[in-house]
Design an enzyme around this catalytic site. Sequence first.
Site, PDB file in Angstrom:
ATOM      1  N   HIS A   1       0.839  -1.486  -0.079  1.00 39.03           N
ATOM      2  CA  HIS A   1      -0.076  -0.303   0.224  1.00 39.03           C
ATOM      3  C   HIS A   1       0.930   1.648   0.080  1.00 39.03           C
ATOM      4  CE1 HIS A   1      -3.390  -2.308   0.492  1.00 39.03           C
ATOM      5  NE2 HIS A   1      -4.166  -1.909   0.781  1.00 39.03           N
TER       6      HIS A   1
ATOM      7  N   SER B   1       0.020  -0.865  -6.621  1.00 38.85           N
ATOM      8  CA  SER B   1       0.302  -2.010  -7.115  1.00 38.85           C
ATOM      9  C   SER B   1       1.077  -1.712  -8.546  1.00 38.85           C
ATOM     10  CB  SER B   1      -1.337  -2.850  -7.073  1.00 38.85           C
ATOM     11  OG  SER B   1      -1.630  -3.137  -6.441  1.00 38.85           O
TER      12      SER B   1
ATOM     13  N   LYS C   1     -14.195  -8.181  -9.643  1.00 40.76           N
ATOM     14  CA  LYS C   1     -13.120  -9.060 -10.694  1.00 40.76           C
ATOM     15  C   LYS C   1     -12.000  -9.955 -10.031  1.00 40.76           C
ATOM     16  CE  LYS C   1      -9.232  -8.269 -14.412  1.00 40.76           C
ATOM     17  NZ  LYS C   1      -8.767  -7.380 -14.735  1.00 40.76           N
ATOM     18  N   ASP C   2     -12.339 -10.045  -8.188  1.00 40.71           N
ATOM     19  CA  ASP C   2     -11.449 -10.726  -7.600  1.00 40.71           C
ATOM     20  C   ASP C   2     -12.120 -11.996  -7.313  1.00 40.71           C
ATOM     21  OD1 ASP C   2      -8.365 -10.139  -7.289  1.00 40.71           O
ATOM     22  OD2 ASP C   2      -9.381  -8.077  -5.677  1.00 40.71           O
TER      23      ASP C   2
ATOM     24  N   GLU D   1       6.172 -34.101  -1.378  1.00 42.50           N
ATOM     25  CA  GLU D   1       5.049 -33.956  -2.315  1.00 42.50           C
ATOM     26  C   GLU D   1       5.084 -32.945  -3.216  1.00 42.50           C
ATOM     27  OE1 GLU D   1       2.261 -35.310  -1.817  1.00 42.50           O
ATOM     28  OE2 GLU D   1       1.410 -33.177  -0.149  1.00 42.50           O
TER      29      GLU D   1
END
Length: 430
Positions: A219, A223, A247-248, A291
Amino acid sequence: MSFPWAKTYKPSHPLMQWLDEKLPLPRFVYNAVGAGYPVPRNLNYWWNFGVLAGVCLMLQIVTGVVLAMHYAANAGVAFDSVEHIMRDVNWGWMLRYAHANGASAFFVVVYIHIFRGFYFSSYKAPREMIWLLGVTIFLLMMATAFMGYVLPWGQMSFWGAKVITGLFSAIPFVGEPLQHWLLGGYAPDNASLNRFFSLHFLLPFVILGVVILHIWALHIPGSSNPTGVEVKTESDTVPFHPYYTAKDGFGLGVFAILYCAMLFFMPNALGHPDNYIQANPLSTPAHIVPEWYFWPFYAILRAFTADFLFIPAKLMGVLAMFSAILVWFFLPWLDTSPVRSGRYRPLFRPFFYLLVIDVLVLGYCGGSPAETKYVLISQIAATYYFLHFLVILPIVASVEKPLPLPFSITQAVLGEDDQTAPASAPAPGA
């Protein structure tokens, strides 16, 4: 990220006014993920994976806390307690599968998030701290996942713990004492399970704390975006809510469909069948593998088969395995190109795609038996992996001629003017 056009929160309801005055939580949420947080208007779906990673983390914490209520960290009953969860606890089978497949989903999302950062150079100034905290989160995830894999106390859990902790014995002088300290003895047993369970329960909350720092650091500069051009005017941004919450939300819906399909129709597809056999120190599995999300680094570990001068092959493998992640910490200074986005770097793009293929090849080799052909391929792929970050990336940055950058985010989206930003210097604010 503070801009002169950023909105401030002014509650209208008396209750919210009182709460905001005493504890400014509404103001914090509004400024962090609401209409008060301006975000570049051109973010695409590759930027959804940060939010999805946070969702996966919370999913793991919630399911893990409930599973811990029924799990017994004792070598004599650990395997049976997992079977008890699967068969006797209400919805225990779903919780266990949700946690196991949630770990795989978490790593898929984070790997995509990392490689998006590679392509769009999200590690460059002024976002170095965001990147460094992100790599720290990944290392904590690796440690947490390894210790969680041991807890079911099946064959692969036991022997995986024995092999991986055995790597520390390669460290001169302090290696064996360190290995014994980690295990609480000379082999995985009750003390090992207690230690791993305690740390496996604790580390997700440490990860959550670092994630908060990661978001806080994000922040400050704001971004990044697909063009790599910094925000210049209000027209370059839109409020996070409702544009990116919607959108998310769509991305989360797609993720939920894929995750539930895995959970309900093929929950054991990514697991190893030997882990449904109780741990037996006297019976070694024919093929010990970790894994799937460890496979690329496991392949790098196995690529070293011969001693070099006075350095044992085992030690070189351990150092290379850890260096494969630690090299990411230095990316902000290894890649000196003034252009961020891979879209405007024609020479960088093919090498990036080669890196993606190289990591996939390493993953395939890491999950394959330790046969000569797979070891040879691992050696070639591991060599290219380190060459990419330590040699190719700096050279490309110095000789590449980038394409002209758009003058602004708005121009890139709408094509409003014909100006371009200079590619010879970082964008304003960098």
